[in-house]
Design a protein around this motif. Structure first.
Motif, PDB file in Angstrom:
ATOM      1  N   ARG A  19       0.820  -1.216   0.000  1.00  0.00           N
ATOM      2  CA  ARG A  19       0.000   0.000   0.000  1.00  0.00           C
ATOM      3  C   ARG A  19       0.856   1.270   0.000  1.00  0.00           C
ATOM      4  N   GLU A  21       3.727   3.634  -1.723  1.00  0.00           N
ATOM      5  CA  GLU A  21       4.212   3.880  -3.086  1.00  0.00           C
ATOM      6  C   GLU A  21       4.960   5.204  -3.130  1.00  0.00           C
ATOM      7  N   TYR A  28       3.047   7.923  -1.021  1.00  0.00           N
ATOM      8  CA  TYR A  28       1.623   7.732  -0.771  1.00  0.00           C
ATOM      9  C   TYR A  28       1.390   6.415  -0.049  1.00  0.00           C
ATOM     10  N   THR A  30      -1.948   3.954   0.530  1.00  0.00           N
ATOM     11  CA  THR A  30      -3.346   3.761   0.174  1.00  0.00           C
ATOM     12  C   THR A  30      -4.099   3.300   1.411  1.00  0.00           C
ATOM     13  N   ARG A  33      -9.345   2.776  -0.255  1.00  0.00           N
ATOM     14  CA  ARG A  33      -9.038   2.796  -1.696  1.00  0.00           C
ATOM     15  C   ARG A  33      -8.417   4.121  -2.112  1.00  0.00           C
ATOM     16  N   ASN A  34      -8.011   4.927  -1.136  1.00  0.00           N
ATOM     17  CA  ASN A  34      -7.554   6.281  -1.420  1.00  0.00           C
ATOM     18  C   ASN A  34      -6.062   6.449  -1.144  1.00  0.00           C
ATOM     19  N   PRO A  35      -5.277   6.812  -2.169  1.00  0.00           N
ATOM     20  CA  PRO A  35      -3.871   7.117  -1.909  1.00  0.00           C
ATOM     21  C   PRO A  35      -3.766   8.452  -1.165  1.00  0.00           C
TER      22      PRO A  35
END
Length: 156
Positions: A19, A21, A28, A30, A33-35
């Motif tokens: 999750r 990145e 980020y 996540t 479902r939101n980065p």
């Protein structure tokens, strides 16, 4: 992440390394479902955790391609328990409920309730109640500040 993003402990322990990145200088995580853009210092801490996870078990996680937990437990292929995180935070004088409530109030001041609902995994009704609570709290505060009796005394 509890203090920044009002993330419940039960969701914090479920986070996996996939999750996280990096995109250039930005990092980020996540959530749901939101980065979410991370502050640089938090991103560095997460990168260090991923590079050198704390494993307290002689059993290593299976190397089957599945992502590992950001906060591994015992055995390492399971997450640390939420209660263990709460206990560690309390040991350092950090109360989870007050930290999460403060973060939620700050978030609802900046984001619409529907975004809060999706980002923090709370129901739409709860997000609206938080938004109303935050608005009522600020309305009362501002009213008190405009009251002549509530003005601080002048310094000499």
């Amino acid at each position: 992440m509890i203090r920044l993003y009002a993330l419940p402990v039960v969701r914090l322990v479920e986070l996996t390394t996939d999750r996280f990145e990096r995109a250039g200088d930005d990092a980020y995580l996540t959530i749901e479902r939101n980065p979410v853009l991370l502050p640089p210092k938090l991103a560095l801490l997460i990168e260090q955790q991923i590079a050198r996870p704390t494993v307290r078990s002689m059993l290593r996680p299976p190397q089957d391609g599945r992502p590992t937990y950001l906060l591994p437990g015992v055995p390492a292929h399971r997450p640390i328990t939420a209660q263990r995180i709460v206990n560690k935070l309390r040991k350092h004088g950090l109360e989870v409920i007050s930290a999460r409530n403060t973060a939620m109030l700050e978030a609802v001041a900046d984001l619409p309730p529907i975004v809060i609902s999706g980002l923090f995994g709370v129901s739409a009704g709860s997000a609206h109640r938080w938004a109303r609570f935050a608005q009522d709290s600020w309305t009362d505060y501002l009213a008190a500040c405009t009251n002549d009796d509530a003005k601080p005394p002048e310094r000499s």
